[in-house]
Motif scaffolding. Structure first.
Motif, PDB file in Angstrom:
ATOM      1  N   UNK A 102       7.728  -7.303  -9.928  1.00 28.24           N
ATOM      2  CA  UNK A 102       8.027  -6.265 -10.925  1.00 28.24           C
ATOM      3  C   UNK A 102       6.912  -6.122 -11.953  1.00 28.24           C
ATOM      4  N   UNK A 103       6.310  -7.221 -12.375  1.00 24.70           N
ATOM      5  CA  UNK A 103       5.220  -7.155 -13.343  1.00 24.70           C
ATOM      6  C   UNK A 103       3.992  -6.458 -12.786  1.00 24.70           C
ATOM      7  N   UNK A 104       3.725  -6.674 -11.513  1.00 19.97           N
ATOM      8  CA  UNK A 104       2.569  -6.058 -10.864  1.00 19.97           C
ATOM      9  C   UNK A 104       2.757  -4.549 -10.689  1.00 19.97           C
ATOM     10  N   UNK A 105       4.006  -4.089 -10.737  1.00 15.56           N
ATOM     11  CA  UNK A 105       4.286  -2.659 -10.585  1.00 15.56           C
ATOM     12  C   UNK A 105       3.715  -1.839 -11.747  1.00 15.56           C
ATOM     13  N   UNK A 106       3.415  -2.471 -12.868  1.00 16.04           N
ATOM     14  CA  UNK A 106       2.777  -1.760 -13.977  1.00 16.04           C
ATOM     15  C   UNK A 106       1.327  -1.414 -13.644  1.00 16.04           C
ATOM     16  N   UNK A 107       0.728  -2.126 -12.702  1.00 20.48           N
ATOM     17  CA  UNK A 107      -0.685  -1.949 -12.350  1.00 20.48           C
ATOM     18  C   UNK A 107      -0.894  -1.313 -10.982  1.00 20.48           C
ATOM     19  N   UNK A 108       0.103  -1.447 -10.068  1.00 24.63           N
ATOM     20  CA  UNK A 108      -0.111  -1.117  -8.664  1.00 24.63           C
ATOM     21  C   UNK A 108       1.063  -0.318  -8.110  1.00 24.63           C
ATOM     22  N   UNK A 109       0.750   0.702  -7.296  1.00 31.88           N
ATOM     23  CA  UNK A 109       1.782   1.514  -6.650  1.00 31.88           C
ATOM     24  C   UNK A 109       1.211   2.145  -5.382  1.00 31.88           C
ATOM     25  N   UNK A 110       2.090   2.435  -4.441  1.00 28.84           N
ATOM     26  CA  UNK A 110       1.651   3.094  -3.218  1.00 28.84           C
ATOM     27  C   UNK A 110       1.823   4.607  -3.280  1.00 28.84           C
ATOM     28  N   UNK A 111       2.758   5.101  -4.116  1.00 23.62           N
ATOM     29  CA  UNK A 111       3.082   6.531  -4.060  1.00 23.62           C
ATOM     30  C   UNK A 111       3.353   7.184  -5.412  1.00 23.62           C
ATOM     31  N   UNK A 112       2.996   6.558  -6.499  1.00 25.26           N
ATOM     32  CA  UNK A 112       3.342   7.108  -7.811  1.00 25.26           C
ATOM     33  C   UNK A 112       2.643   8.445  -8.072  1.00 25.26           C
ATOM     34  N   UNK A 113       1.415   8.618  -7.605  1.00 25.56           N
ATOM     35  CA  UNK A 113       0.715   9.890  -7.838  1.00 25.56           C
ATOM     36  C   UNK A 113       1.441  11.040  -7.147  1.00 25.56           C
TER      37      UNK A 113
END
Length: 95
Positions: A15-26
């Motif tokens: 969950x913490x890494x989700x602030x920095x990394x995503x596969x589809x947020x754009x």
């Protein structure tokens, strides 16, 4: 509206890494942004030269019919941060 999205592409490790990394947020952000803006409204998106998400956000927003214009830019030692204004409309502008 101001959005500071994850800058790194890939699956978050936790969950913490989700602030920095995503596969589809754009893709999700660009597809849904128009539903959250008032007529004549725009969004400010903070993009970083750190990571590969900046170009992806720009291309996804343009693909969904948003004009992009640089609102502000600040250069640091190892990173440039740019705030892009995304406005609904058919014309394209360089960011």
């Amino acid at each position: 509206m101001l959005f500071n999205p994850p800058f790194l592409l890939g699956a978050p490790k936790d969950d913490g890494d989700a602030a920095w990394r995503s596969t589809d947020i754009a893709q999700r952000f660009a597809a849904g942004l128009g539903d959250h803006l008032k007529p004549g409204g725009s969004a400010l998106v903070l993009l970083s030269s750190f990571g590969a998400a900046c170009a992806l956000f720009e291309s996804e927003l343009r693909a969904h019919g948003f004009r992009l214009a640089v609102f502000a830019r600040r250069r640091f030692i190892n990173e440039t941060v740019t705030i892009v204004r995304a406005t609904p409309g058919a014309a394209l502008a360089e960011a």
